[in-house]
Design a protein around this motif. Sequence first.
Motif, short mmCIF file in Angstrom:
data_model
loop_
_atom_site.label_atom_id
_atom_site.label_comp_id
_atom_site.label_asym_id
_atom_site.label_seq_id
_atom_site.Cartn_x
_atom_site.Cartn_y
_atom_site.Cartn_z
N MET A 1 0.84 -1.21 0.00
CA MET A 1 0.00 0.00 0.00
C MET A 1 0.87 1.25 0.00
SD MET A 1 -3.07 -0.83 -0.25
CE MET A 1 -4.04 0.60 0.18
N GLY A 2 1.94 1.21 0.77
CA GLY A 2 2.85 2.36 0.82
C GLY A 2 3.54 2.58 -0.51
N MET A 3 3.95 1.45 -1.13
CA MET A 3 4.62 1.57 -2.43
C MET A 3 3.64 2.06 -3.49
SD MET A 3 7.01 -1.79 -2.29
CE MET A 3 7.85 -1.72 -3.85
N SER A 4 2.39 1.64 -3.35
CA SER A 4 1.35 2.11 -4.26
C SER A 4 1.21 3.63 -4.16
CB SER A 4 0.04 1.41 -3.91
OG SER A 4 -1.04 2.13 -4.39
N LEU A 5 1.30 4.14 -2.93
CA LEU A 5 1.20 5.59 -2.70
C LEU A 5 2.35 6.32 -3.39
CD1 LEU A 5 -0.28 7.88 -1.15
CD2 LEU A 5 1.26 7.46 0.74
N ILE A 6 3.57 5.74 -3.28
CA ILE A 6 4.73 6.37 -3.93
C ILE A 6 4.53 6.39 -5.45
CG2 ILE A 6 7.22 6.14 -4.37
CD1 ILE A 6 7.44 4.88 -1.58
N ASN A 7 4.05 5.23 -5.99
CA ASN A 7 3.78 5.16 -7.43
C ASN A 7 2.77 6.22 -7.86
OD1 ASN A 7 4.04 1.55 -7.57
ND2 ASN A 7 5.56 3.10 -8.04
N TRP B 1 -12.57 0.27 -2.60
CA TRP B 1 -13.11 1.63 -2.70
C TRP B 1 -12.05 2.57 -3.28
CZ3 TRP B 1 -12.53 5.71 1.42
CH2 TRP B 1 -13.30 6.83 1.13
N VAL B 2 -10.79 2.41 -2.81
CA VAL B 2 -9.69 3.24 -3.32
C VAL B 2 -9.51 3.00 -4.83
CG1 VAL B 2 -7.17 3.51 -3.29
CG2 VAL B 2 -8.43 3.54 -1.16
N LEU B 3 -9.57 1.73 -5.25
CA LEU B 3 -9.44 1.41 -6.69
C LEU B 3 -10.56 2.09 -7.48
CD1 LEU B 3 -8.52 -2.38 -6.60
CD2 LEU B 3 -7.11 -0.54 -7.50
N PHE B 4 -11.77 2.03 -6.92
CA PHE B 4 -12.92 2.68 -7.56
C PHE B 4 -12.68 4.18 -7.71
CE2 PHE B 4 -17.05 4.86 -6.93
CZ PHE B 4 -17.74 4.39 -8.05
N LEU B 5 -12.16 4.81 -6.64
CA LEU B 5 -11.91 6.26 -6.67
C LEU B 5 -10.79 6.61 -7.66
CD1 LEU B 5 -12.20 7.34 -2.92
CD2 LEU B 5 -13.86 7.69 -4.73
N ILE B 6 -9.78 5.72 -7.75
CA ILE B 6 -8.70 5.98 -8.72
C ILE B 6 -9.28 5.93 -10.14
CG2 ILE B 6 -6.54 5.09 -9.71
CD1 ILE B 6 -5.76 4.14 -6.92
N ASN B 7 -10.12 4.92 -10.40
CA ASN B 7 -10.74 4.81 -11.73
C ASN B 7 -11.62 6.01 -12.04
OD1 ASN B 7 -9.50 2.43 -12.37
ND2 ASN B 7 -11.15 1.16 -11.54
N LYS B 8 -12.26 6.55 -11.01
CA LYS B 8 -13.14 7.71 -11.19
C LYS B 8 -12.35 9.02 -11.23
CE LYS B 8 -17.53 6.32 -11.01
NZ LYS B 8 -18.66 6.88 -11.76
N LYS B 9 -11.02 8.91 -11.12
CA LYS B 9 -10.13 10.08 -11.10
C LYS B 9 -10.38 10.98 -9.88
CE LYS B 9 -8.38 9.73 -15.53
NZ LYS B 9 -8.47 8.25 -15.53
N SER C 1 -2.50 11.94 -8.53
CA SER C 1 -1.16 12.17 -7.97
C SER C 1 -1.12 13.44 -7.13
CB SER C 1 -0.13 12.22 -9.08
OG SER C 1 -0.51 13.19 -10.03
N ALA C 2 -2.10 14.34 -7.31
CA ALA C 2 -2.13 15.57 -6.52
C ALA C 2 -3.08 15.45 -5.34
CB ALA C 2 -2.56 16.75 -7.40
N ASN C 3 -4.03 14.53 -5.42
CA ASN C 3 -5.05 14.40 -4.37
C ASN C 3 -5.10 12.94 -3.91
OD1 ASN C 3 -7.26 14.67 -2.73
ND2 ASN C 3 -8.75 14.76 -4.39
N TYR C 4 -4.21 12.61 -2.98
CA TYR C 4 -4.02 11.19 -2.62
C TYR C 4 -4.34 10.90 -1.16
CZ TYR C 4 0.33 13.52 -1.38
OH TYR C 4 1.25 14.40 -0.88
N ASN D 1 -4.43 7.51 3.83
CA ASN D 1 -5.06 7.10 5.09
C ASN D 1 -5.38 5.62 5.09
OD1 ASN D 1 -4.87 9.57 6.27
ND2 ASN D 1 -6.87 10.27 5.58
N VAL D 2 -5.82 5.08 3.94
CA VAL D 2 -6.08 3.64 3.88
C VAL D 2 -4.76 2.87 4.07
CG1 VAL D 2 -6.86 1.74 2.40
CG2 VAL D 2 -8.16 3.85 2.49
N ALA D 3 -3.67 3.40 3.50
CA ALA D 3 -2.37 2.77 3.69
C ALA D 3 -1.97 2.77 5.16
CB ALA D 3 -1.31 3.48 2.86
#
Lengths: 132, 102
Positions: free
Chosen positions: A1-7, A87-95, A99-102, A107-109
């Motif tokens: 999850m942390g690495m996902s945040l960095i990506n 839910w996070v995946l859903f929000l990423i897909n919904k934009k 990278s500016a609003n993470y 918090n999930v991480a």
Amino acid sequence: MGMSLINLKNGEISKAKLKIYITIILSILFLVIKYFEWMAEIHHGIYPDSEILNAKSHGEILFFGLYFTMTGLHGVHIIVGIALMLWVLFLINKKKITSANYLVLENVALYWDLVHLVWVFLFPLFYIIGRG
Amino acid sequence: MEHTQTLTESVFIKVFFALLALTIITIAQPYLMSTEVSQTVSIQLFISVIKTVLIGAYYMHLKYESPLFRYIVLVAVITLSIFFIITAFDAVYRNETYDFFS
């Protein structure tokens, strides 16, 4: 999850999503292992308030009571974590997470790290000390 | 939030291997040393505390937070530990009878 945040912060959206998928798969694997573990114990007649367990000494009743409560509660936290990750995946897909609003992903991480931290203590206390 | 900019993927992977090594020690410890249960508990909890510090510092990026924030977390951990220690004393001495006034 942390690495996902960095990506995600570096704008590598597909890498970030891949890491969340890997986390979900690993946590489901953990739950499957715990399912078989619980089933093995229930097959031996050991579950809260069973006749076999109630015939054991007070210490053993206490151990299995704590064991079922705490691994069970940990399982509930993991299920909540998986739901949050979906839910996070859903929000990423919904934009909605970019990278500016993470903040949501961050918090999930953090939540996921805390669940991990709990297992750091539960694992030695329930599985290792008895072998000493 | 600039603080996590210093945290890189390679640091994550290094911490992961450190945690993995500590987990192997956790599993191997009872087989390597035949100690009393109480000593095993202390060693195991000591390893857990090291792992907690690693996770807190790197994965939860406390290392990169402001000193004030770190102190707040520290105070919370100390407060929680006080309750754990009080409970541990109760658990350890529960079966012994100590009459303080006699």
